[in-house]
Design a protein around this motif. Structure first.
Motif, short mmCIF file in Angstrom:
data_model
loop_
_atom_site.label_atom_id
_atom_site.label_comp_id
_atom_site.label_asym_id
_atom_site.label_seq_id
_atom_site.Cartn_x
_atom_site.Cartn_y
_atom_site.Cartn_z
N VAL A 55 6.96 -20.08 -2.76
CA VAL A 55 7.47 -18.88 -2.09
C VAL A 55 6.73 -17.66 -2.61
CG1 VAL A 55 9.79 -19.82 -1.70
CG2 VAL A 55 9.33 -18.47 -3.77
N ILE A 56 6.74 -16.61 -1.79
CA ILE A 56 6.39 -15.27 -2.25
C ILE A 56 7.67 -14.45 -2.23
CG2 ILE A 56 5.06 -13.17 -1.80
CD1 ILE A 56 2.89 -14.89 -0.56
N LEU A 57 8.07 -13.94 -3.38
CA LEU A 57 9.28 -13.15 -3.48
C LEU A 57 9.05 -11.74 -2.93
CD1 LEU A 57 10.53 -14.15 -7.06
CD2 LEU A 57 11.17 -15.14 -4.85
N GLN A 58 10.09 -11.18 -2.32
CA GLN A 58 10.02 -9.86 -1.70
C GLN A 58 11.08 -8.95 -2.33
OE1 GLN A 58 8.54 -11.23 2.73
NE2 GLN A 58 10.74 -11.17 2.40
N PHE A 59 10.63 -7.80 -2.86
CA PHE A 59 11.53 -6.87 -3.51
C PHE A 59 11.38 -5.47 -2.91
CE2 PHE A 59 10.37 -10.04 -6.72
CZ PHE A 59 11.59 -10.39 -7.27
N ARG A 60 12.43 -4.68 -3.03
CA ARG A 60 12.34 -3.25 -2.80
C ARG A 60 12.02 -2.57 -4.13
NH1 ARG A 60 16.89 -4.60 0.23
NH2 ARG A 60 18.32 -3.69 -1.31
N PHE A 61 11.16 -1.57 -4.08
CA PHE A 61 10.70 -0.90 -5.29
C PHE A 61 10.94 0.60 -5.19
CE2 PHE A 61 6.92 1.32 -7.20
CZ PHE A 61 7.36 1.26 -8.52
N ASP A 62 11.59 1.17 -6.18
CA ASP A 62 11.83 2.62 -6.25
C ASP A 62 10.77 3.23 -7.15
OD1 ASP A 62 12.69 5.21 -6.82
OD2 ASP A 62 14.80 4.67 -6.66
N ALA A 63 9.81 3.94 -6.56
CA ALA A 63 8.70 4.49 -7.33
C ALA A 63 9.12 5.61 -8.27
CB ALA A 63 7.62 5.01 -6.37
N ALA A 64 10.33 6.18 -8.05
CA ALA A 64 10.81 7.26 -8.93
C ALA A 64 11.40 6.72 -10.22
CB ALA A 64 11.84 8.11 -8.19
N THR A 65 12.05 5.55 -10.15
CA THR A 65 12.76 5.01 -11.31
C THR A 65 12.17 3.71 -11.83
OG1 THR A 65 14.28 3.71 -9.95
CG2 THR A 65 14.90 6.01 -10.42
N GLY A 66 11.32 3.04 -11.02
CA GLY A 66 10.79 1.74 -11.39
C GLY A 66 11.73 0.59 -11.10
N LYS A 67 12.87 0.89 -10.48
CA LYS A 67 13.86 -0.15 -10.22
C LYS A 67 13.37 -1.12 -9.14
CE LYS A 67 18.76 -0.87 -9.14
NZ LYS A 67 20.05 -0.21 -8.81
N VAL A 68 13.61 -2.41 -9.36
CA VAL A 68 13.21 -3.47 -8.44
C VAL A 68 14.44 -4.29 -8.08
CG1 VAL A 68 11.85 -5.59 -8.21
CG2 VAL A 68 10.86 -3.60 -9.35
N PRO A 108 0.80 -1.23 0.00
CA PRO A 108 0.00 0.00 0.00
C PRO A 108 0.83 1.28 0.00
CG PRO A 108 -0.96 -1.61 1.51
CD PRO A 108 0.36 -2.17 1.07
N ASP A 109 2.06 1.23 0.51
CA ASP A 109 2.90 2.42 0.56
C ASP A 109 3.75 2.61 -0.70
OD1 ASP A 109 1.97 3.13 3.10
OD2 ASP A 109 3.47 1.87 4.09
N ASN A 110 3.64 1.69 -1.66
CA ASN A 110 4.35 1.81 -2.94
C ASN A 110 5.87 1.76 -2.78
OD1 ASN A 110 3.54 1.91 -5.69
ND2 ASN A 110 4.29 4.01 -5.88
N ARG A 111 6.33 1.01 -1.76
CA ARG A 111 7.77 0.93 -1.48
C ARG A 111 8.34 -0.47 -1.72
NH1 ARG A 111 8.70 1.47 3.91
NH2 ARG A 111 10.91 1.87 3.48
N PHE A 112 7.46 -1.47 -1.73
CA PHE A 112 7.91 -2.86 -1.87
C PHE A 112 7.04 -3.59 -2.89
CE2 PHE A 112 8.97 -1.47 2.43
CZ PHE A 112 10.34 -1.70 2.44
N LEU A 113 7.61 -4.59 -3.53
CA LEU A 113 6.92 -5.39 -4.54
C LEU A 113 6.97 -6.85 -4.14
CD1 LEU A 113 5.64 -5.30 -7.47
CD2 LEU A 113 7.92 -5.96 -8.29
N PHE A 114 5.88 -7.56 -4.37
CA PHE A 114 5.80 -8.98 -4.01
C PHE A 114 5.31 -9.78 -5.21
CE2 PHE A 114 5.42 -6.45 -0.25
CZ PHE A 114 6.19 -7.13 0.70
N ALA A 115 5.84 -10.99 -5.35
CA ALA A 115 5.44 -11.86 -6.47
C ALA A 115 5.33 -13.29 -5.96
CB ALA A 115 6.45 -11.79 -7.61
N SER A 116 4.15 -13.89 -6.13
CA SER A 116 3.98 -15.28 -5.72
C SER A 116 4.58 -16.21 -6.77
CB SER A 116 2.50 -15.60 -5.51
OG SER A 116 1.78 -15.44 -6.72
#
Length: 367
Positions: free
Chosen positions: A182-195, A168-176
């Motif tokens: 597993v559910i993968l856990q990523f950091r997400f940069d909302a300014a650049t789209g980098k994961v 909800p805070d647009n800071r992390f990305l998750f993928a089942s």
């Protein structure tokens, strides 16, 4: 103990006969609109959801290909449809703010055959998960609302990436990853789209569970996920600061005593807007399971298993939490249910014939 209701084939059809949908003009004023993708008839139905739970057909949009997952921009101005026939692609549609009708803007390639798509919270990026390609992708969304190609990033995952979304805070990305449990856990940069991978990079389910779809609680303290292959729903504690999940509990999504020679196939899940009730679909038993949510502890209490459309891959709840719309891949039909706001009970109201293989439902309010 949850209330069990027989899921005998034809029980729902016998109770409510399906009506044919005919095109109708949308009344003036604010409206609630549902979008349903029909894979095999290659179209999207635009439906007005009325105050009594009935629906009217506003438009039917030919996509020209097998259409499955849909996503809507946070401002409700654009709809994105993943086309799963070759060439794999995504079509961006403008949503008419008066009628909900769709206007095709552009179709661009995607990195693979995508089982799920979602935007970030700012509507600047489109994420996609490929079940057969074992990867996720990130595409930029232009200022005009259209998805841009080529992909900004294509990220290999474990086996069978199935769904992807930001927190909800647009800071992390998750993928089942259904095949890797597993559910993968990523950091997400909302300014650049980098994961980039988070620490730890994943959270495991029970072996053979097969995590599929997941949803965040309103207070961002819990995440709920369906497990396709063992017919269950997981509850995770969510650390919003670190962007990490911790498995807390697992609950059945099956009617008591249900047995089948077919593989179980738990699919979609949604919370009511107030966060008090959770619903999950299970395709082998063709049921919807309801749970009461303890918002303080995150604990689920299973309430009922209700027979619904045959092979219910997708369903959704309207923004006011009044109605649930469920579609059946094998019945080619939609049933609307009233949601009892006190008990969470579902009451079937109306049933309609749709296109072939309906599989995805999105519902929004127009301004």
């Amino acid at each position: 103990m949850s209330k069990q209701i027989s899921s005998t084939p034809g029980r729902l059809a016998a109770a409510i006969a399906a009506s044919a949908l005919t095109l109708a003009a949308i009344p003036a004023g604010a409206a609630t609109i549902a979008y349903v993708s029909n894979a095999d008839s290659q179209d999207i139905y635009v439906l007005q959801l009325n105050g009594d739970g009935s629906v009217n057909l506003v438009d039917k949009v030919d996509t020209g290909s097998t259409v499955m997952p849909l996503a809507i921009s946070p401002d409700h101005r654009f709809l994105y449809a993943s086309l799963r026939g070759q060439p794999y692609s995504v079509t961006s549609y403008a949503i008419d703010q008066a009628s909900g009708k769709l206007t095709s803007l552009a179709t661009v390639p995607l990195a693979d055959n995508m089982a799920n798509i979602a935007t970030d919270k700012n509507g600047k990026y489109l994420f996609a998960a490929s079940y057969t390609g074992h990867r996720i992708s990130v595409n930029t969304i232009g200022a005009d609302g259209t998805v841009q190609a080529p992909a900004l990033a294509v990220i290999p995952t474990g086996k069978n990436a199935h769904s992807v979304q930001v927190d909800p805070d647009n800071r992390f990305l998750f993928a089942s990853n259904l095949g890797s449990d597993v559910i993968l856990q990523f950091r997400f940069d909302a300014a650049t789209g980098k994961v980039v991978p988070n620490d730890p990079p994943s959270v495991a389910t029970k072996a053979g569970a097969g995590p599929r779809h997941f949803v965040f609680a309103n207070d961002k303290r819990f995440v709920y996920s369906t497990n396709e292959l063992d017919g269950t729903v997981n509850t995770y504690a969510y650390d919003a600061k670190a962007g990490t999940l911790k498995l807390e509990a697992t609950d059945s999504a099956l009617p008591d005593g249900f047995k089948s020679s077919e593989q179980l196939a738990t699919a979609d899940l949604h919370l009511t807007p107030d966060g008090r009730f959770l619903y999950a679909s299970e395709r082998t038993s063709s049921t919807l399971t309801s749970y009461r949510v303890d918002t303080a502890s995150g604990k689920l209490t299973r309430l009922a298993n209700l027979p619904t459309e045959a092979q219910p891959r997708g369903f959704n709840i309207d923004p006011q939490g009044r109605f649930l719309l469920a579609v059946g891949q094998k019945s080619n039909a939609l049933t609307s249910y009233a949601i009892d706001r006190t008990s969470g009970a579902l009451k079937p109201l109306f049933r309609y014939t749709l296109g072939r293989n309906p599989n995805w439902v999105e519902i929004i309010d127009l301004p």
